[in-house]
Design an enzyme around this catalytic site. Structure first.
Site, PDB file in Angstrom:
ATOM      1  N   CYS A 182     -33.107  15.346  51.917  1.00  0.00           N
ATOM      2  CA  CYS A 182     -33.373  14.309  52.914  1.00  0.00           C
ATOM      3  C   CYS A 182     -32.448  14.477  54.122  1.00  0.00           C
ATOM      4  CB  CYS A 182     -33.251  12.929  52.275  1.00  0.00           C
ATOM      5  SG  CYS A 182     -33.952  11.604  53.293  1.00  0.00           S
ATOM      6  N   HIS A 184     -36.562  13.208  46.943  1.00  0.00           N
ATOM      7  CA  HIS A 184     -35.340  12.828  46.223  1.00  0.00           C
ATOM      8  C   HIS A 184     -35.514  12.972  44.706  1.00  0.00           C
ATOM      9  CE1 HIS A 184     -32.870  10.991  49.436  1.00  0.00           C
ATOM     10  NE2 HIS A 184     -34.005  10.604  49.965  1.00  0.00           N
ATOM     11  N   GLU A 196     -33.275  13.564  42.607  1.00  0.00           N
ATOM     12  CA  GLU A 196     -32.093  13.010  41.929  1.00  0.00           C
ATOM     13  C   GLU A 196     -32.254  11.531  41.609  1.00  0.00           C
ATOM     14  OE1 GLU A 196     -31.409  11.870  46.201  1.00  0.00           O
ATOM     15  OE2 GLU A 196     -32.349  13.518  45.113  1.00  0.00           O
TER      16      GLU A 196
END
Length: 588
Positions: free
Chosen positions: A430, A559, A561
Site C-alpha cells: 500500500c 493488504h 497481512e
C-alpha cells in the site's frame, strides 16, 4: 470509505457476501494483542435508535433502542446475557418547562425498564440538554450501544448462504401498553444463540425501516441468492423493531417462529408470488447517494495486452537458500504508518525475527540520528518491509513523497542498495508500494530519479478512498515472494486513496514481457478487471503488484497481512496470500 480491516482484527466487514453488499449488524473484532497467533475471543458492538418512534413516545423509543441494539448482537452470534450497555442521550434545552423535563425522564424509564427485564447493566454514557436552535429541537434521543464478548467460531452474518436453506420469521408482538415483549424476546434470543452454536442457524437479520421486504432484499444482495417467501401483507413494509428473519440449514421448531419460505439459487426475490429482480432492487439501493459517494468511476480506461507476451524475456531470477536460522525483518515507521504491527506479526508467525523503529523528526539532529539508526538496522536485516498507512497525511501533492525524500538520503540509499547486493528482499504494501514506485525501486530495482515515462500510482479513478476486498491473481511467480503461486487467486483487503497504477502502454507491455507484472485484479470469473467493483482504483491492465527485474523487490496495493484464520467471515472467498512465508523461507 471507512478503513474496516486495519489492525487485522476484523471478523466481519461492514458489507458482506461475494458482492460485498449485505450490511453487517454491527462490529465484530478480535482483541488487539501484540504477538498473538490465534485469538478466539471477540468483541461485538452494535447500536439502536429510532428517531420517529422516539419523537412519538420517548419511553417507547428508549426501550426499543435497547431492544434493537441487543437484537443486533444476537443476530451476529452473541449471547444477549453477556451484553453491557452504554447510552448516548441528546435532548432539547429544557429550561423550566416540566413537559420538556418529562421527555428525558420518560426515556430513562424506558431504558431502565428494558435493562431490568433483560437483566443487563448500563455502564457509563453521555448526555446533553442543548439540542435547541431558535425554534428547532432535536427529537428526544437515547441511543443504546450494546457490547459483548463472544467466540469467533460463533459469529455469523446476515447474507443468504445457500439455496435450499429454510427461512423463519419471528414477529415481535409488543405488550398491550406498547412496551417490548421481553419474555418472548428472551426466549427467541436464547433459542437463536443455541442454534447458532450448533450450526443450524447460519444467518439472522433484524427488521427496521422497510419491514420484512427490505430485510429480505438486503439478505439477498450479498451473494445474489433469491428467496421465495409468503408473509402477511401488513408486515411487508412495516417497521417492527425486535422482529427477525432467520436462515437455517434444517427445519426448526419453536412456538414463536414461523416458516415463511426458502432460499433460492435464482436471482429473483419472490414475495407472496410477486417476483422482484435482485439486480433492480440493488440498483435502487446503491444509487441513493451516488452523486455524493460514487460507486462507479466516470470513465474506464482499458489497456489490452497480448497475454502470451508474459515473461518472454528471460530473467535471471535466482531463488536460493541462505541457510539463515532466523532471518531478520526491519520495518521503518514513518509518521502516518498504520500497518507496522500487522506486517511484523505476519513475519513473526513464520519464524522471523522482527524489528521496527519510528522516524523522529522533531529536529534536524534527531532526523539524522533516526536515519543512521535505520541504516544500521537495514545492514543487520535480511528483509526490509515498508508497511501501509498514509505517510505525512499523503501530503503534499500525493502519497509517499515524504518516504521517498528519506530514501533518497545518501545514508538510506546506500543501506538499501547494500541490502540488495547481498541478496536481501524488500516488500512494500500500500503506502509502502507507493514509496517503492516513486523512489524507483520499482520497477527499476534501485533508488533513482524518475522521468516522464516512469510508472506512477495516481488517485483512484473513482475520486475517493476505497476500503473493500478484492480478488487478485498471481500471473507471474518469478520472485522469491511469489514462488509456487502462479495462477492462484486470493481475496484480500485493500484500503487506499491512491492505488491506480499508471504507465504508457509501451511501458506496461515491456513490464509484461519482463515478467514484472506479478499480480492483477480479477473479477469473479478470473478475468482481468477494469474499474469498479473488482478493480476499484482502475489500475491499467488490472495491475495490483509488480516486482523488480531481479524479483527480490515486490510491491502491491493489497493488504494480505490483515488476514488471519477466522477473520472476514462474511466474505466467502477470503483467504491468505502468504507472501510472508515465502520471504522467510527464502533464507532458511
Amino acid at each position: 470509505m471507512f478503513d474496516s480491516t486495519v489492525g487485522a482484527t476484523t471478523v466481519a466487514l461492514p458489507l458482506g457476501g461475494k458482492h460485498q453488499l449485505t450490511p453487517m449488524e454491527g462490529s465484530v473484532q478480535t482483541l488487539p494483542i501484540l504477538g498473538a497467533k490465534d485469538i478466539e475471543t471477540v468483541s461485538l458492538a452494535s447500536w439502536g435508535f429510532d428517531a420517529e418512534l422516539s419523537k412519538q413516545n420517548s419511553m417507547l423509543g428508549a426501550a426499543n433502542a435497547v431492544v434493537e441494539s441487543v437484537a443486533k448482537i444476537v443476530a451476529m452470534g452473541g449471547d444477549y446475557q453477556k451484553i453491557r450497555l452504554s447510552f448516548q442521550e441528546y435532548f432539547e434545552k429544557l429550561g423550566q418547562n416540566p413537559e420538556k423535563w418529562g421527555k428525558p425522564l420518560a426515556s430513562l424509564l424506558g431504558a431502565y425498564d428494558a435493562q431490568m427485564n433483560f437483566g443487563l447493566a448500563a455502564i457509563g454514557g453521555k448526555d446533553s440538554m442543548s439540542g435547541t436552535y431558535q425554534d428547532i429541537n432535536v427529537p428526544p434521543t437515547l441511543i443504546s450501544f450494546a457490547c459483548a464478548n463472544g467466540e469467533k467460531k460463533n459469529i455469523i452474518s446476515p447474507e443468504f448462504k445457500k439455496a435450499g436453506h429454510q427461512l423463519y420469521f419471528f414477529k415481535h408482538q409488543p405488550q398491550e401498553n406498547g412496551l417490548p415483549n421481553y419474555e418472548d424476546l428472551k426466549k427467541v434470543f436464547d433459542f437463536i444463540h443455541e442454534n447458532i452454536k450448533t450450526g443450524k442457524i447460519v444467518s439472522v437479520k433484524t427488521i427496521k425501516e422497510g419491514g420484512v421486504a427490505v430485510a429480505l432484499a438486503k439478505m439477498a444482495f450479498g451473494n445474489a441468492l433469491g428467496a421465495e417467501v409468503s408473509v402477511a401483507e401488513e408486515l411487508l413494509l412495516s417497521k417492527n423493531i425486535g422482529s427477525l428473519i432467520i436462515e437455517t440449514k434444517e427445519e426448526l421448531t419453536h412456538e414463536l417462529l414461523t416458516n415463511i419460505g426458502v432460499v433460492k439459487q435464482e436471482s429473483d426475490l419472490v414475495i407472496n408470488k410477486k417476483p422482484f429482480a435482485i439486480s433492480h432492487l440493488q440498483e435502487a439501493y446503491t444509487s441513493t447517494f451516488d452523486k455524493l459517494f460514487p460507486t462507479v468511476e466516470k470513465e474506464k480506461i482499458e489497456v489490452n495486452i497480448d497475454e502470451s507476451l508474459n515473461s518472454i524475456q528471460p530473467r535471471n531470477i535466482i531463488i536460493k537458500k541462505h541457510h539463515i536460522a532466523k532471518p531478520k525483518v526491519f520495518t521503518p515507521v514513518f509518521p502516518g504508518t498504520n500497518c507496522e504491527y500487522e506486517t511484523l506479526n505476519a513475519f513473526r508467525k513464520e519464524g522471523a525475527e522482527v524489528a521496527m523503529r519510528p522516524l523522529i523528526n522533531l529536529s534536524n539532529d534527531a532526523l539524522q540520528q533516526s536515519i543512521e539508526a535505520w541504516a544500521k538496522e537495514i545492514d543487520q536485516a535480511q528483509i526490509l518491509a515498508f508497511s501501509g498507512g498514509f505517510s505525512a497525511g499523503d501530503e503534499p501533492d500525493g502519497s509517499a513523497k515524504f518516504i521517498v525524500n528519506v530514501l533518497k538520503n545518501e545514508t538510506m540509499r546506500n543501506a538499501v542498495h547494500r541490502l540488495l547486493e547481498r541478496d536481501g528482499l524488500i516488500i512494500g504494501i500500500c503506502n509502502g508500494f507507493q514509496a517503492l514506485v516513486k523512489s524507483g525501486l520499482l520497477p527499476y530495482g534501485q533508488i533513482r530519479d524518475l522521468d516522464a515515462n516512469s510508472p506512477t500510482l495516481a488517485h483512484n479513478a473513482i475520486g475517493r478512498h476505497i476500503s473493500q476486498m478484492v480478488n487478485v491473481k498471481v500471473i507471474n511467480d518469478e520472485s522469491p515472494w511469489l514462488k509456487g503461486m502462479k495462477d492462484e487467486i486470493y481475496t484480500i483487503p485493500i484500503s487506499h486513496g491512491e492505488g491506480r497504477f499508471m504507465a504508457s502502454e509501451e511501458v506496461i507491455t515491456e513490464l509484461y514481457k519482463n515478467g514484472q507484472i506479478a499480480t492483477q485484479y480479477v473479477d469473479l470469473e478470473g478475468n482481468i478487471a477494469h474499474g469498479m467493483p473488482y478493480n476499484p482504483n482502475n489500475s491499467l491492465f488490472g495491475i495490483e503488484g509488480v516486482t523488480s527485474p531481479c524479483g527480490k523487490i515486490f510491491g502491491r496495493m493489497g493488504h494480505p497481512e490483515r488476514f488471519a484464520e477466522g477473520l472476514m467471515k462474511n466474505i466467502p472467498s477470503a483467504n491468505y496470500h502468504n507472501v510472508f512465508k515465502n520471504g522467510v523461507e527464502y533464507f532458511l
